[in-house]
Design a protein around this motif. Structure first.
Motif, PDB file in Angstrom:
ATOM      1  N   LYS A  80       0.844  -1.210   0.000  1.00 61.18           N
ATOM      2  CA  LYS A  80       0.000   0.000   0.000  1.00 61.18           C
ATOM      3  C   LYS A  80       0.874   1.254   0.000  1.00 61.18           C
ATOM      4  CE  LYS A  80      -4.160  -0.018   0.972  1.00 61.18           C
ATOM      5  NZ  LYS A  80      -5.454  -0.254   1.138  1.00 61.18           N
ATOM      6  N   ARG A  81       1.900   1.254   0.832  1.00 64.35           N
ATOM      7  CA  ARG A  81       2.774   2.432   0.907  1.00 64.35           C
ATOM      8  C   ARG A  81       3.475   2.699  -0.427  1.00 64.35           C
ATOM      9  NH1 ARG A  81       5.769   0.243   5.736  1.00 64.35           N
ATOM     10  NH2 ARG A  81       7.472   1.609   5.131  1.00 64.35           N
ATOM     11  N   GLY A  82       3.779   1.619  -1.154  1.00 65.08           N
ATOM     12  CA  GLY A  82       4.470   1.780  -2.440  1.00 65.08           C
ATOM     13  C   GLY A  82       3.524   1.828  -3.621  1.00 65.08           C
ATOM     14  N   ASN A  83       2.209   1.834  -3.338  1.00 63.98           N
ATOM     15  CA  ASN A  83       1.184   1.803  -4.386  1.00 63.98           C
ATOM     16  C   ASN A  83       1.365   0.626  -5.345  1.00 63.98           C
ATOM     17  OD1 ASN A  83      -1.153   2.759  -5.750  1.00 63.98           O
ATOM     18  ND2 ASN A  83       0.156   3.664  -7.328  1.00 63.98           N
ATOM     19  N   LEU A  84       1.790  -0.511  -4.806  1.00 59.11           N
ATOM     20  CA  LEU A  84       1.900  -1.720  -5.627  1.00 59.11           C
ATOM     21  C   LEU A  84       0.494  -2.276  -5.843  1.00 59.11           C
ATOM     22  CD1 LEU A  84       3.584  -3.978  -6.967  1.00 59.11           C
ATOM     23  CD2 LEU A  84       3.777  -5.055  -4.712  1.00 59.11           C
ATOM     24  N   GLY A  85       0.073  -2.313  -7.104  1.00 59.68           N
ATOM     25  CA  GLY A  85      -1.299  -2.718  -7.395  1.00 59.68           C
ATOM     26  C   GLY A  85      -1.456  -4.191  -7.707  1.00 59.68           C
ATOM     27  N   ALA A  86      -0.425  -4.777  -8.320  1.00 56.72           N
ATOM     28  CA  ALA A  86      -0.507  -6.195  -8.686  1.00 56.72           C
ATOM     29  C   ALA A  86       0.853  -6.836  -8.509  1.00 56.72           C
ATOM     30  CB  ALA A  86      -0.965  -6.346 -10.136  1.00 56.72           C
ATOM     31  N   GLU A  87       0.838  -8.019  -7.922  1.00 57.57           N
ATOM     32  CA  GLU A  87       2.082  -8.777  -7.745  1.00 57.57           C
ATOM     33  C   GLU A  87       1.896 -10.167  -8.335  1.00 57.57           C
ATOM     34  OE1 GLU A  87       5.248  -7.837  -6.119  1.00 57.57           O
ATOM     35  OE2 GLU A  87       5.565  -9.550  -7.440  1.00 57.57           O
ATOM     36  N   PHE A 359      11.673  -9.491  -5.402  1.00 60.70           N
ATOM     37  CA  PHE A 359      11.522  -9.260  -3.960  1.00 60.70           C
ATOM     38  C   PHE A 359      11.378 -10.591  -3.217  1.00 60.70           C
ATOM     39  CE2 PHE A 359       9.525  -4.731  -4.302  1.00 60.70           C
ATOM     40  CZ  PHE A 359      10.762  -4.147  -4.071  1.00 60.70           C
ATOM     41  N   ASP A 360      11.903 -10.619  -2.025  1.00 61.51           N
ATOM     42  CA  ASP A 360      11.867 -11.794  -1.149  1.00 61.51           C
ATOM     43  C   ASP A 360      12.583 -13.002  -1.742  1.00 61.51           C
ATOM     44  OD1 ASP A 360      10.609 -10.611   1.020  1.00 61.51           O
ATOM     45  OD2 ASP A 360       8.599 -11.064   0.278  1.00 61.51           O
ATOM     46  N   GLY A 361      13.411 -12.755  -2.769  1.00 66.52           N
ATOM     47  CA  GLY A 361      14.140 -13.864  -3.369  1.00 66.52           C
ATOM     48  C   GLY A 361      15.627 -13.611  -3.488  1.00 66.52           C
ATOM     49  N   VAL A 362      16.122 -12.545  -2.865  1.00 67.82           N
ATOM     50  CA  VAL A 362      17.513 -12.153  -3.109  1.00 67.82           C
ATOM     51  C   VAL A 362      18.304 -11.911  -1.825  1.00 67.82           C
ATOM     52  CG1 VAL A 362      16.998 -11.230  -5.391  1.00 67.82           C
ATOM     53  CG2 VAL A 362      16.850  -9.707  -3.425  1.00 67.82           C
ATOM     54  N   SER A 363      17.852 -12.511  -0.726  1.00 71.69           N
ATOM     55  CA  SER A 363      18.568 -12.384   0.547  1.00 71.69           C
ATOM     56  C   SER A 363      18.934 -10.942   0.890  1.00 71.69           C
ATOM     57  CB  SER A 363      19.832 -13.249   0.540  1.00 71.69           C
ATOM     58  OG  SER A 363      19.476 -14.599   0.621  1.00 71.69           O
ATOM     59  N   GLY A 364      18.019 -10.044   0.627  1.00 73.19           N
ATOM     60  CA  GLY A 364      18.227  -8.653   1.033  1.00 73.19           C
ATOM     61  C   GLY A 364      19.151  -7.874   0.127  1.00 73.19           C
ATOM     62  N   ALA A 365      19.653  -8.524  -0.956  1.00 75.08           N
ATOM     63  CA  ALA A 365      20.639  -7.838  -1.802  1.00 75.08           C
ATOM     64  C   ALA A 365      19.950  -7.025  -2.894  1.00 75.08           C
ATOM     65  CB  ALA A 365      21.598  -8.857  -2.412  1.00 75.08           C
ATOM     66  N   THR A 366      19.420  -5.871  -2.502  1.00 72.04           N
ATOM     67  CA  THR A 366      18.826  -4.932  -3.446  1.00 72.04           C
ATOM     68  C   THR A 366      19.600  -3.619  -3.348  1.00 72.04           C
ATOM     69  OG1 THR A 366      17.239  -4.486  -1.685  1.00 72.04           O
ATOM     70  CG2 THR A 366      16.465  -5.834  -3.511  1.00 72.04           C
ATOM     71  N   PRO A 367      19.495  -2.767  -4.362  1.00 74.16           N
ATOM     72  CA  PRO A 367      20.236  -1.499  -4.312  1.00 74.16           C
ATOM     73  C   PRO A 367      19.837  -0.660  -3.095  1.00 74.16           C
ATOM     74  CG  PRO A 367      19.480  -1.924  -6.536  1.00 74.16           C
ATOM     75  CD  PRO A 367      18.832  -2.964  -5.655  1.00 74.16           C
ATOM     76  N   ALA A 368      20.736   0.187  -2.672  1.00 78.00           N
ATOM     77  CA  ALA A 368      20.499   1.045  -1.503  1.00 78.00           C
ATOM     78  C   ALA A 368      19.228   1.862  -1.702  1.00 78.00           C
ATOM     79  CB  ALA A 368      21.691   1.980  -1.303  1.00 78.00           C
ATOM     80  N   GLY A 369      18.438   1.909  -0.651  1.00 79.69           N
ATOM     81  CA  GLY A 369      17.200   2.679  -0.719  1.00 79.69           C
ATOM     82  C   GLY A 369      15.985   1.845  -1.077  1.00 79.69           C
ATOM     83  N   ILE A 370      16.213   0.679  -1.696  1.00 79.69           N
ATOM     84  CA  ILE A 370      15.090  -0.201  -2.040  1.00 79.69           C
ATOM     85  C   ILE A 370      15.076  -1.341  -1.023  1.00 79.69           C
ATOM     86  CG2 ILE A 370      14.042  -1.695  -3.768  1.00 79.69           C
ATOM     87  CD1 ILE A 370      13.990   1.190  -4.655  1.00 79.69           C
ATOM     88  N   ASP A 371      14.308  -1.169   0.027  1.00 78.87           N
ATOM     89  CA  ASP A 371      14.270  -2.163   1.095  1.00 78.87           C
ATOM     90  C   ASP A 371      12.967  -2.950   1.135  1.00 78.87           C
ATOM     91  OD1 ASP A 371      16.833  -1.500   1.997  1.00 78.87           O
ATOM     92  OD2 ASP A 371      16.020   0.306   2.946  1.00 78.87           O
ATOM     93  N   SER A 372      11.982  -2.476   0.413  1.00 76.28           N
ATOM     94  CA  SER A 372      10.716  -3.218   0.318  1.00 76.28           C
ATOM     95  C   SER A 372       9.872  -2.557  -0.760  1.00 76.28           C
ATOM     96  CB  SER A 372       9.954  -3.193   1.646  1.00 76.28           C
ATOM     97  OG  SER A 372       9.302  -1.943   1.822  1.00 76.28           O
ATOM     98  N   ALA A 373       8.682  -3.114  -0.967  1.00 78.04           N
ATOM     99  CA  ALA A 373       7.747  -2.538  -1.946  1.00 78.04           C
ATOM    100  C   ALA A 373       7.380  -1.095  -1.592  1.00 78.04           C
ATOM    101  CB  ALA A 373       6.493  -3.393  -2.041  1.00 78.04           C
ATOM    102  N   ALA A 374       7.528  -0.730  -0.329  1.00 80.20           N
ATOM    103  CA  ALA A 374       7.192   0.641   0.087  1.00 80.20           C
ATOM    104  C   ALA A 374       8.099   1.674  -0.573  1.00 80.20           C
ATOM    105  CB  ALA A 374       7.284   0.763   1.609  1.00 80.20           C
TER     106      ALA A 374
END
Ligand SMILES: [Zn+2]
Length: 422
Positions: A80-87, A359-374
Motif C-alpha cells: 500500500k505504501r508503495g502503491n503496488l497494485g498487482a504482484e 523481492f523476497d528472493g535475493v537475501s536482502g541484496a537490493t540497491p540502496a534505498g530499495i528495502d521493500s515494496a514501500a
C-alpha cells in the motif's frame, strides 16, 4: 526460501526471503517529492516477480503482518505504501530437494497464495486477467497473480500445465537455473555434467505453443541464450522476461544481451527489470563470485553438521548465513537499477520495459534505498529526475505489462476460435 545450494552454485535468481536490516540505504537515499508521489500513486504499479510464497508456506508468514522488525520485501502494508497494485507471486520448486514430487510442491505453493487471499480479503484478491487487476485496483486491493518459475514443475506433462492454468497461473519461466528435460537454462549451460538440448526440444516448442493457446505468458527469464531464441521463433504471442536485467551493464548470463532486448521489442514483449544487486551491478557480481567458494563452504558446513546430528535442514538459518555473506558487499546505489531501466528503454524502447523486482528472493541484496515494496515511489522520482515523461513512467510501472497480458489473451482467443472452427 530460495537460497539453497543449487541456487548458490548457479548464482541464480534468487536466494531467499527476509532481509537483513538496511545499513547503507541512507548513503544514497533519494527523497520523493510530493509531485513524484502524486504521479506514482496515480498509476497502476505491477511487479512480476516476488518469492514471498516460500515465506507463506515454509515460515507461516502472514501478508497482513505489520511487524516493524519483519525484514521481508512484501506485505499488504508495504504494498500500500508503495502503491503496488498487482504482484505476480513466484511458484518456485527447488529441483534438488523436491525430486519426484515437483507437482505436489507446486500445488502447495499455489495453495499458500490462495490461503493468504482468503485470510486478508479486505486487502488482497486473487486475479487472473488484466480486467481482474483493474478491478482489484479500483477496490484498493492488491491483485495477487501467480507465475511458475521453472518448467520442471510440469513434470513433462502438458496436462499439468492445463491444471496450473486453471488454478490461475499466468506465466511460466521455461526453465529455472536448472536445465530440465525440454529447455536449457543459463544457470548450468556451461556445466558439462548436465545433458543439454541445444535450446528447446520439440516438446519444449509444443509447451510454448500450448502456453500461447491457454493464455499463459511465456517467460524467458532464466533460460539459456539458445532457448531464448528458440522461444522467440516459436511463440505466437509476445513474451515476457519476468525478472531479468541488461547484460551490457552487468555481465551475468541471466541478464539479456542487447540483441535479445531488440528481439523482445520486435515480438512486442516486455523485459521486467530484476532488482537483485548481483544482476544490476557488475562490481557486486564480481565480489559475490569472489566470496562464492567460502560462502558455499559455510552453508555446506552448516548442512553437514545438521545431517550428522540427524536434524532436518533449516532454510531460515541458511538464509541467515547467505545474508551475512552478501551484507559484506557494499550495496550498489539506486542509480544502478535505474540505469538498467534506462538502457532497456533506449535499446528496446520505452514500450518494452517494466519492473520484476525478485523481492523476497535475493537475501536482502537490493540497491540502496530499495528495502521493500514501500520504496517503489523512489523509482518514479528517479525516472522523473532523468527526464522521463509521466506517460513513459506509466508504461514502465505497469502499463507495458498490462498491454502484453492483453495481447496474450488476444492470441489465446484467436487460437481457440481457430481450433473450434476446424
Ligand atoms: Zn528467478
Amino acid at each position: 526460501m530460495k537460497i539453497k545450494a543449487l541456487c548458490v552454485v548457479a548464482l541464480a535468481c534468487s536466494l531467499a526471503i527476509a532481509q537483513t536490516p538496511d545499513k547503507s540505504a541512507t548513503n544514497s537515499d533519494i527523497v520523493v517529492s510530493a509531485k513524484a508521489l502524486q504521479i506514482h500513486n496515480s498509476f497502476l504499479v505491477v511487479d512480476t516477480h516476488a518469492d514471498t510464497p516460500q515465506r507463506f508456506l515454509d515460515d507461516g508468514f502472514d501478508i497482513g503482518s505489520t511487524d516493524p522488525n519483519d525484514n521481508g520485501h512484501i506485505s499488504l502494508n508495504k504494498a500500500k505504501r508503495g502503491n503496488l497494485g498487482a504482484e505476480f507471486f513466484s511458484i518456485w520448486v527447488d529441483p534438488e530437494t523436491n525430486q519426484g514430487h515437483f507437482a505436489k510442491h507446486t500445488f502447495d505453493l499455489i495453495d499458500s497464495v490462495y490461503e493468504q487471499a482468503a485470510r486478508r480479503p479486505d486487502g488482497m484478491m486473487m486475479a487472473f486477467s488484466p480486467n481482474d487487476i483493474d478491478r482489484a485496483h479500483k477496490e484498493h486491493k492488491l491483485a495477487a497473480l501467480m507465475g511458475i518459475e521453472g518448467g520442471h514443475s510440469i513434470e513433462n506433462d502438458v496436462h499439468l500445465l492445463h491444471d496450473y492454468y486453471r488454478l490461475g497461473v499466468r506465466y511460466m519461466t521455461l526453465s529455472w537455473s536448472n536445465t530440465n528435460e525440454w529447455a536449457d537454462s543459463s544457470g548450468d549451460i556451461d556445466d558439462p555434467k548436465v545433458q543439454h538440448h541445444d535450446g528447446l526440444t520439440d516438446f519444449g516448442k509444443q509447451v510454448v505453443l500450448e502456453m500461447n493457446r491457454l493464455g499463459m505468458m511465456v517467460d524467458i527469464s532464466h533460460v539459456s541464450d539458445k532457448t531464448f531464441w528458440d522461444a522467440i521463433a516459436t511463440t505466437k504471442a509476445p513474451v515476457i522476461a519476468s525478472h531479468s536485467s541488461a547484460r551490457a551493464l552487468c555481465n551475468a548470463p541471466r541478464n539479456m544481451t542487447d540483441d535479445m532486448l531488440r528481439a523482445v521489442a520486435k515480438n512486442d514483449g516486455v523485459v521486467q527489470v530484476n532488482f537483485y544487486s548481483g544482476f544490476v551491478d557488475d562490481d557486486f557480481r564480481k565480489a559475490m563470485m569472489a566470496q562464492k567458494k567460502d560462502q558455499d563452504a559455510a552453508v555446506q558446513k552448516y548442512v553437514d553438521d545438521l545431517k550428522a546430528q540427524g536434524k532436518p535442514v533449516d532454510y531460515v538459518q541458511i538464509d541467515r548465513i547467505e545474508r551475512e555473506w552478501l551484507a559484506k558487499i557494499p550495496r550498489p546505489p539506486l542509480k544502478a537499477l535505474i540505469d538498467h531501466i534506462d538502457h532497456i528503454a533506449k535499446v528496446a524502447g520505452v514500450d518494452h520495459v517494466g519492473l520484476g523486482s525478485d523481492f523476497d528472493g535475493v537475501s536482502g541484496a537490493t540497491p540502496a534505498g530499495i528495502d521493500s515494496a514501500a520504496d517503489l515511489p523512489k523509482i518514479t522520482q528517479a525516472l522523473l529526475d532523468r527526464g522521463y515523461s509521466t506517460e513513459d513512467i506509466r508504461k514502465i510501472l505497469g502499463g507495458n505489462l498490462m498491454r502484453v497480458f492483453r495481447e496474450v489473451e488476444g492470441v489465446m482467443n484467436q487460437m481457440q476460435v481457430a481450433a473450434a472452427a476446424k
